[in-house]
Design an enzyme around this catalytic site. Sequence first.
Site, PDB file in Angstrom:
ATOM      1  N   ASP A  42      31.550   5.317  40.664  1.00 58.20           N
ATOM      2  CA  ASP A  42      31.566   4.929  39.255  1.00 58.20           C
ATOM      3  C   ASP A  42      30.766   5.915  38.409  1.00 58.20           C
ATOM      4  OD1 ASP A  42      29.042   4.165  40.065  1.00 58.20           O
ATOM      5  OD2 ASP A  42      29.206   2.081  39.387  1.00 58.20           O
ATOM      6  N   SER A  43      30.201   6.932  39.055  1.00 57.50           N
ATOM      7  CA  SER A  43      29.618   8.066  38.328  1.00 57.50           C
ATOM      8  C   SER A  43      30.656   8.734  37.446  1.00 57.50           C
ATOM      9  CB  SER A  43      29.048   9.091  39.319  1.00 57.50           C
ATOM     10  OG  SER A  43      29.998   9.412  40.325  1.00 57.50           O
ATOM     11  N   ASP A  82      33.673   2.735  44.717  1.00 54.74           N
ATOM     12  CA  ASP A  82      32.663   1.869  44.112  1.00 54.74           C
ATOM     13  C   ASP A  82      33.304   0.655  43.467  1.00 54.74           C
ATOM     14  OD1 ASP A  82      30.391   3.248  44.759  1.00 54.74           O
ATOM     15  OD2 ASP A  82      30.156   4.221  42.820  1.00 54.74           O
ATOM     16  N   LYS A 111      32.071  -0.107  48.010  1.00 56.35           N
ATOM     17  CA  LYS A 111      30.615   0.013  47.927  1.00 56.35           C
ATOM     18  C   LYS A 111      30.070  -0.901  46.839  1.00 56.35           C
ATOM     19  CE  LYS A 111      28.502   3.830  46.378  1.00 56.35           C
ATOM     20  NZ  LYS A 111      27.660   3.349  45.245  1.00 56.35           N
ATOM     21  N   GLU A 113      26.334  -2.280  44.957  1.00 55.75           N
ATOM     22  CA  GLU A 113      24.916  -2.018  44.728  1.00 55.75           C
ATOM     23  C   GLU A 113      24.117  -3.312  44.785  1.00 55.75           C
ATOM     24  OE1 GLU A 113      25.636   1.658  41.535  1.00 55.75           O
ATOM     25  OE2 GLU A 113      24.228   0.058  41.070  1.00 55.75           O
ATOM     26  N   GLU A 180      19.506   5.786  47.708  1.00 53.90           N
ATOM     27  CA  GLU A 180      19.381   6.739  46.597  1.00 53.90           C
ATOM     28  C   GLU A 180      17.966   6.797  46.043  1.00 53.90           C
ATOM     29  OE1 GLU A 180      21.460   7.821  42.273  1.00 53.90           O
ATOM     30  OE2 GLU A 180      22.311   6.253  43.557  1.00 53.90           O
TER      31      GLU A 180
END
Length: 263
Positions: A42-43, A82, A111, A113, A180
């Site tokens: 999602d960057s 993501d 993925k 978070e 991270e």
Amino acid sequence: MNLSILNKKKQQGEKITCLTAYDASFARLLERAGVDMLMVGDSLGMVIQGQASTLPVKLEHMLYHCQNVRRGCSAEMFVIVDMPFMSYSQAPQALENAAYLVQEGQANMVKLEGGGQVAQCIEAIVAHGIPVCAHLGLTPQSVNKIGGYRVQGRGERNAQTIFEDALKLQDCGANMLVLECVPQQLGKQISEKLEIPVIGIGAGAYCDGQVLVSYDMLGINQMHLPRFVKDFSKEADGWLEAVQKFVAEVKSGQFPASEHCYE
């Protein structure tokens, strides 16, 4: 590439390489260069859309870019996608959206978070046969809560929280962990303790693998870059050679060097 091979790489001490991809052309280039995994991150909200954070990224954006990436690489390439902000606030929603990304986007893994708060979501997803990559440390979707893009896990109490979350998420069924922006020693402790592969991004040289944003490591992103990024284009003749250098330096342990790590 599959989970069995990735787990074997960890067991044998062979470093795993991963870069972000958002389109077919980049996917084709990265696979040709020998990258083990591709991450549709999602960057893309920041490096593709020009947003100030990843928060505006929506599920349909992730699906679109995941489909593009899959078209550009072979069926053998392992693709992680993501799940964007607020697409997994409850377990039923998380399962539905994960299935959507795997079925329509042909991703191999999703993925998520977060720590203990996503445990039930992970359990629901893996119970239905979808591999999950957890993500701890600096979690960009929580940028407003943590007060910016800062190193996490400094101090004994903070480090212990991340360490315990890593164990809990593995117990919940997570098949991989992205760690991270944490001190190198914490990255080492977690990587040695977990049975699943730990992929670092600013988490030190002792992780089982490394991931970077492709736009950062190729010098395309002209914004301020974090300490853990190396611009491989400066030492290469073209992007293919730059990615090949990334793969070679991760595999040999040359990257990340001390200047890319946090203490």
